[in-house]
Motif scaffolding. Structure first.
Motif, PDB file in Angstrom:
ATOM      1  N   TYR A 197      26.625  35.933  51.930  1.00 47.61           N
ATOM      2  CA  TYR A 197      28.399  36.799  51.524  1.00 47.61           C
ATOM      3  C   TYR A 197      27.148  38.368  52.109  1.00 47.61           C
ATOM      4  CZ  TYR A 197      29.897  33.526  48.875  1.00 47.61           C
ATOM      5  OH  TYR A 197      31.520  32.176  48.184  1.00 47.61           O
ATOM      6  N   LEU A 213      44.142  41.008  39.617  1.00 41.89           N
ATOM      7  CA  LEU A 213      43.509  40.756  39.229  1.00 41.89           C
ATOM      8  C   LEU A 213      42.693  41.709  38.713  1.00 41.89           C
ATOM      9  CD1 LEU A 213      41.621  39.881  42.900  1.00 41.89           C
ATOM     10  CD2 LEU A 213      42.032  38.192  41.375  1.00 41.89           C
ATOM     11  N   VAL A 250      41.035  44.789  38.457  1.00 44.87           N
ATOM     12  CA  VAL A 250      40.000  45.043  38.641  1.00 44.87           C
ATOM     13  C   VAL A 250      40.112  46.671  38.831  1.00 44.87           C
ATOM     14  CG1 VAL A 250      38.562  45.880  40.447  1.00 44.87           C
ATOM     15  CG2 VAL A 250      39.092  43.379  40.639  1.00 44.87           C
ATOM     16  N   GLU A 269      41.893  38.643  52.715  1.00 43.85           N
ATOM     17  CA  GLU A 269      40.044  38.896  51.909  1.00 43.85           C
ATOM     18  C   GLU A 269      39.491  40.585  51.654  1.00 43.85           C
ATOM     19  OE1 GLU A 269      37.962  34.687  52.750  1.00 43.85           O
ATOM     20  OE2 GLU A 269      39.724  34.833  54.187  1.00 43.85           O
ATOM     21  N   GLU A 277      38.712  41.237  48.124  1.00 42.70           N
ATOM     22  CA  GLU A 277      36.570  40.664  47.550  1.00 42.70           C
ATOM     23  C   GLU A 277      36.601  41.767  47.823  1.00 42.70           C
ATOM     24  OE1 GLU A 277      36.154  36.823  48.260  1.00 42.70           O
ATOM     25  OE2 GLU A 277      34.400  36.683  47.240  1.00 42.70           O
ATOM     26  N   ALA A 292      35.989  44.505  46.085  1.00 42.55           N
ATOM     27  CA  ALA A 292      36.302  44.579  44.278  1.00 42.55           C
ATOM     28  C   ALA A 292      34.463  43.879  44.017  1.00 42.55           C
ATOM     29  CB  ALA A 292      37.274  42.826  44.033  1.00 42.55           C
ATOM     30  N   CYS A 293      34.114  43.019  44.868  1.00 45.39           N
ATOM     31  CA  CYS A 293      33.027  42.286  44.661  1.00 45.39           C
ATOM     32  C   CYS A 293      31.913  43.334  45.286  1.00 45.39           C
ATOM     33  CB  CYS A 293      32.732  40.965  44.986  1.00 45.39           C
ATOM     34  SG  CYS A 293      33.987  40.217  43.947  1.00 45.39           S
ATOM     35  N   TRP A 320      32.275  35.825  52.035  1.00 42.35           N
ATOM     36  CA  TRP A 320      31.252  34.649  52.598  1.00 42.35           C
ATOM     37  C   TRP A 320      31.740  34.312  54.193  1.00 42.35           C
ATOM     38  CZ3 TRP A 320      33.102  30.827  55.840  1.00 42.35           C
ATOM     39  CH2 TRP A 320      34.888  30.438  55.722  1.00 42.35           C
ATOM     40  N   ASN A 345      40.585  28.236  51.731  1.00 39.44           N
ATOM     41  CA  ASN A 345      40.986  29.324  51.025  1.00 39.44           C
ATOM     42  C   ASN A 345      42.494  29.109  50.259  1.00 39.44           C
ATOM     43  OD1 ASN A 345      39.514  31.823  51.477  1.00 39.44           O
ATOM     44  ND2 ASN A 345      41.211  32.614  52.931  1.00 39.44           N
ATOM     45  N   ILE A 351      33.893  27.257  47.301  1.00 45.55           N
ATOM     46  CA  ILE A 351      34.707  27.415  46.980  1.00 45.55           C
ATOM     47  C   ILE A 351      36.386  27.008  46.432  1.00 45.55           C
ATOM     48  CG2 ILE A 351      36.684  29.160  47.608  1.00 45.55           C
ATOM     49  CD1 ILE A 351      34.160  30.161  49.676  1.00 45.55           C
ATOM     50  N   TRP A 353      40.667  30.161  47.691  1.00 41.45           N
ATOM     51  CA  TRP A 353      40.446  31.592  47.234  1.00 41.45           C
ATOM     52  C   TRP A 353      40.176  32.348  46.025  1.00 41.45           C
ATOM     53  CZ3 TRP A 353      43.121  36.451  48.093  1.00 41.45           C
ATOM     54  CH2 TRP A 353      42.232  37.870  47.942  1.00 41.45           C
ATOM     55  N   ARG A 354      41.305  32.395  45.798  1.00 37.75           N
ATOM     56  CA  ARG A 354      41.840  32.958  44.489  1.00 37.75           C
ATOM     57  C   ARG A 354      41.256  32.910  43.419  1.00 37.75           C
ATOM     58  NH1 ARG A 354      46.050  37.176  42.999  1.00 37.75           N
ATOM     59  NH2 ARG A 354      46.059  37.393  40.746  1.00 37.75           N
ATOM     60  N   ASN A 379      38.599  31.043  43.108  1.00 33.09           N
ATOM     61  CA  ASN A 379      37.061  31.568  43.322  1.00 33.09           C
ATOM     62  C   ASN A 379      37.024  33.132  42.968  1.00 33.09           C
ATOM     63  OD1 ASN A 379      34.248  30.552  43.933  1.00 33.09           O
ATOM     64  ND2 ASN A 379      34.831  32.785  45.631  1.00 33.09           N
ATOM     65  N   LEU A 380      37.647  33.698  43.522  1.00 30.65           N
ATOM     66  CA  LEU A 380      37.121  35.412  42.869  1.00 30.65           C
ATOM     67  C   LEU A 380      37.601  35.285  41.837  1.00 30.65           C
ATOM     68  CD1 LEU A 380      37.227  37.768  43.706  1.00 30.65           C
ATOM     69  CD2 LEU A 380      39.244  38.199  44.499  1.00 30.65           C
ATOM     70  N   GLU A 381      38.002  35.081  40.972  1.00 31.23           N
ATOM     71  CA  GLU A 381      38.921  35.269  39.689  1.00 31.23           C
ATOM     72  C   GLU A 381      37.378  34.891  39.042  1.00 31.23           C
ATOM     73  OE1 GLU A 381      42.622  32.889  38.534  1.00 31.23           O
ATOM     74  OE2 GLU A 381      43.774  34.908  39.645  1.00 31.23           O
ATOM     75  N   ARG A 440      34.278  34.477  40.053  1.00 33.85           N
ATOM     76  CA  ARG A 440      32.914  35.506  41.048  1.00 33.85           C
ATOM     77  C   ARG A 440      33.272  36.997  39.978  1.00 33.85           C
ATOM     78  NH1 ARG A 440      31.941  38.316  46.747  1.00 33.85           N
ATOM     79  NH2 ARG A 440      30.404  38.433  46.933  1.00 33.85           N
ATOM     80  N   LEU A 441      34.775  37.257  39.689  1.00 32.84           N
ATOM     81  CA  LEU A 441      34.499  38.801  38.725  1.00 32.84           C
ATOM     82  C   LEU A 441      34.543  38.579  37.593  1.00 32.84           C
ATOM     83  CD1 LEU A 441      38.552  39.701  40.311  1.00 32.84           C
ATOM     84  CD2 LEU A 441      35.663  40.922  40.548  1.00 32.84           C
TER      85      LEU A 441
END
Lengths: 424, 178
Positions: A26, A49, A51, A142, A145, A148-149, A153, B101, B153, B159-160, B162-164, B166-167
C-alpha cells in the motif's frame, strides 16, 4: 542478495519495506493527479462514503486539460463544479483552464516531478512522468481510495528492460520507435510490467521523445514505463526543481522479466492502423491512403520538439485542400516557446488551426472530431473505432513529421519524401 | 468467508474477452454494477445458455488471458452474481484488479490447468490454500493462492465494501484518545 529494479527501489523507499516484484503493498504516492473530467465523479464517490476531507490535499494536483475551452452548457457547468470542489477540499495545486496545460506534461515542466518519485493518477497516461525517471501508475476509479485513505493496494510490478542502441535517422521520430516497440514487444510480454528504457542510445532521445516512449506501453497493458534518468534529466530539471535531484538506476544484478535490445538506427516511419495502437506497420504499407483530418498533440506528442519536427516539414507549404489540420501544443510553456521561436507561424501560414493547450481532439473528439467515413492521421494516444467521433471513421497514428507530411499531401506520406523534395 | 467451493467445472479456452464474450458491452457503457442483473448475461457471448446451467459453487476454469480487453468490471460481477469460483492460467492486469474488486474467489497463474479438467468434472477448490481437487479424476493440483492482503479485500466483499471498512477503521483511529 538480488538487486532491485528502479520500480522496486522506488516502492521500497515509499513503503519503508524491502519489496520485490509480486509483493502486495500500500504505497503512498507523493503526488496524485486527476483531470477535469473525473473531479465531479470522485467528489460524488467520496460524499457517498461520507468522506469530507482528503488524506492529504497538498499532494493532489488537478488539471483542466480534457476540456479547457468549455464548448457546451454542460461543460461550463462542470468547470464551475470543479472550482467549487477544489475549494471545498482545499486543493491548492489546481490548474484551471488556461493554466498549465496537459496534466501529464506540465507538472514535469513546473518541477513537481523528480526522478525516483512515486505518483498515482486517475488517467492512464500518467506514465509520461517516467520521462524524468519517476514511476507514474494509473489506478482509474480507485483514485477515490487514494484520495480518501492515502493509498490503494498495488502488486509490485516486474520490469522489462529495453536497451536502446544507435540513434534515430532524419525524419524519424521517437513515436516511430515507440510504436514499433510496442508492436514488437506484444501484450503478453509487458502485461503488468514496467517498461524501463536505458542503454547507449538513450542520450540521443530528447525529453520530448522520452515522453513519447513512456506514453505508449500502457496501451498494450504495461503498468508503467520510465527511463533510467541521466545527465540530460539533471540538466533539464536543475532550474525547475527545488532541492536536490538524485539519479536512480536498476542494480546490475536486478531481476528483469526480459531484457530487450532495440536498435534505433533500424527504425523507419511507422503507422498504427485501426483499431489498436499496437497494430503497427511500416509506412510503405499504408502510404497513399487519402486523409481528411490531421492532428498533432495529446500526451504522446505534447512538446516543442514534436511541433518543431512538423513545422520543419510544413515550412513554406500549404495543407491539402481536402484536409483540416488541428495543432494542440501540450502546455502553456510549450505554446509560448513555439510562438517565440516562430514555429506556430509555420502552422498558421500552412492553414492549420491551433487550439488551447491540453489534450485537444484526443480527449474523445469533443473538439475537431471525425464524421462518418472520414480518415484521420494524428499523434493521439489511441485509434479505437469511434475514438474521435463517428464509429466508422478511421484513425492512423504516427509521428508529428508523418502527420504534417500527410496533411500537405492529402494522403498518408513518408515525411522523408517531402523533406527530400524540399532539399533541392 | 467460505474459501472452499464444491461444484461442477465449466471450462473455457484462451483469450476469453471481457466485452462481448463475458458480458455484453452495453452493461459497461450503462455502468450497471448489480451482480444480480449481470448474472443473467454472463458468458452469453460464448454460451447463451450459460446463466441457466450454472449453480452456486461451480467453478469456471479458463486458459490464458482470461478477461482480456478493455478492463470493465461487469463480467466479473456477473460471476459474483452466480457465486462461482474462478481458476485461470492467467488474467491480464486490469481484469486482475477487477476480479479482486468484484470480491471473487479466484486463483490465477495456474499453468496447464485446462489440461487437467473437463466441463462437467466435479471439483473442489480451496481458494485459501490453492488446492484444486478433481473428484471425477481423483487428482489433486496445487497452485499459489492470492496474497492474504488481497484475500482480505475479497473477504470483505470487494473494493467498495473493503474501502468502507478501511474508512471506518481510520475514523476509529482518529477518534482514539492519545
Amino acid at each position: 542478495m538480488a538487486g532491485k529494479t528502479i520500480a522496486e527501489k522506488i516502492l521500497s523507499r515509499v513503503t519503508g519495506q524491502d519489496v520485490s516484484a509480486g509483493d502486495i503493498v500500500y504505497p503512498e504516492p507523493e503526488l496524485v493527479t486527476v483531470h477535469d473530467w473525473y473531479v465531479v465523479n470522485f467528489d460524488k464517490a467520496l460524499r457517498e462514503l461520507g468522506v469530507e476531507r482528503l488524506h492529504d490535499p497538498d499532494r493532489v494536483l488537478i488539471s483542466t486539460d480534457h476540456e479547457p475551452v468549455a464548448v457546451s452548457p454542460q461543460a461550463v457547468a462542470r468547470q464551475q463544479q470543479v472550482r467549487e470542489i477544489v475549494g471545498r477540499y482545499g486543493i491548492t495545486h489546481f490548474f484551471d483552464a488556461g493554466r498549465g496545460g496537459h496534466g501529464h506534461v506540465f507538472p514535469i515542466e513546473l518541477g513537481y516531478v523528480k526522478p525516483g518519485m512515486f505518483i498515482e493518477a486517475y488517467d492512464v497516461h500518467v506514465t509520461n512522468y517516467g520521462a524524468v525517471g519517476a514511476l507514474g501508475i494509473p489506478v482509474v476509479v480507485e483514485i477515490t481510495e487514494v484520495l480518501a485513505c492515502g493509498s490503494v493496494w498495488l502488486r509490485v510490478p516486474d520490469t522489462v528492460r529495453v536497451n536502446l542502441t544507435g540513434s534515430l535517422g532524419p525524419g524519424i521520430g521517437a513515436r516511430d520507435a515507440a510504436q514499433k516497440l510496442i508492436g514488437d514487444l506484444g501484450a503478453a510480454l509487458v502485461d503488468y510490467s514496467v517498461v524501463e528504457f536505458g542503454g547507449p542510445g538513450l542520450p540521443s532521445i530528447d525529453l520530448a521523445g522520452r515522453h513519447t516512449l513512456c506514453n505508449t506501453p500502457i496501451d498494450i497493458g504495461a503498468k508503467s514505463a520510465l527511463i533510467e534518468p541521466d545527465q540530460q534529466t539533471l540538466d533539464y530539471l536543475e532550474p525547475r526543481v527545488e532541492g536536490t535531484v538524485e539519479l536512480i538506476a536498476s542494480d546490475s544484478n536486478a531481476t528483469f522479466r526480459a531484457v530487450v535490445d532495440y536498435d534505433l538506427d533500424a527504425i523507419e516511419p511507422q503507422v498504427a492502423v485501426p483499431p489498436t495502437p499496437d497494430c503497427v506497420v511500416g509506412i510503405s504499407e499504408v502510404a497513399g491512403r487519402t486523409i481528411h483530418h490531421a492532428f498533432i498533440g495529446s500526451c504522446a506528442a505534447a512538446n516543442l520538439a514534436d511541433l518543431r519536427a512538423a513545422a520543419e516539414v510544413l515550412e513554406g507549404r500549404k495543407i491539402h485542400p481536402g484536409v483540416r489540420f488541428i495543432v494542440t501544443p501540450g502546455t502553456q510553456e510549450v505554446m509560448a516557446a513555439a510562438q517565440a521561436e516562430g514555429v506556430l507561424r509555420h502552422f498558421i501560414e500552412a492553414g492549420a488551426m491551433i487550439t488551447q493547450p491540453g489534450c485537444g481532439p484526443c480527449a474523445g473528439g469533443r473538439i475537431g472530431g471525425l464524421a462518418s467515413g472520414e480518415v484521420s492521421i494524428n499523434t493521439g494516444t489511441r485509434n479505437d473505432y469511434g475514438r474521435l467521433g463517428a464509429p466508422d471513421s478511421e484513425i492512423y497514428l504516427a509521428s508529428s513529421a508523418t502527420v504534417a507530411a500527410s496533411a500537405v499531401a492529402g494522403r498518408i506520406t513518408d515525411p522523408r519524401e517531402v523533406m527530400g523534395g524540399a532539399g533541392g | 468467508m467460505n474459501w472452499i467451493y464444491h461444484g461442477r467445472c465449466w471450462k473455457f479456452g484462451d483469450n476469453l474477452g471481457i466485452d462481448g464474450d463475458m458480458m455484453p458491452l452495453r452493461f459497461a457503457l450503462e455502468r450497471e454494477i448489480d451482480p444480480m442483473v449481470l448474472r443473467d448475461h454472463l458468458m452469453c457471448g460464448v454460451d447463451p445458455e450459460f446463466p441457466t446451467k450454472v449453480s452456486p459453487g461451480d467453478i469456471i476454469v479458463a486458459g490464458k488471458r482470461f478477461g482480456q480487453g478493455n478492463p470493465h468490471i461487469q463480467g466479473f460481477l456477473g460471476i459474483k452474481g452466480h457465486a462461482l469460483g474462478l481458476v485461470a492460467e492467467s488474467i491480464p492486469r486490469g481484469s486482475f484488479r477487477n476480479a479482486i474488486n468484484a470480491g471473487l474467489a479466484f486463483l490465477t497463474g495456474c499453468d496447464g490447468v485446462v489440461d487437467e479438467v473437463e466441463t462437467g468434472d466435479e471439483l473442489e477448490v480451496n481458494f485459501e490454500s490453492g488446492e484444486l481437487r478433481n473428484l471425477s479424476r481423483r487428482t489433486v493440483l496445487r497452485y499459489t493462492p492470492l496474497d492474504p492482503q488481497l484475500r482480505a479485500i475479497i473477504a470483505a466483499g470487494g473494493w467498495r465494501a473493503n474501502l468502507e471498512r478501511r474508512l471506518a477503521r481510520l475514523r476509529e483511529e482518529a477518534a482514539a484518545p492519545g
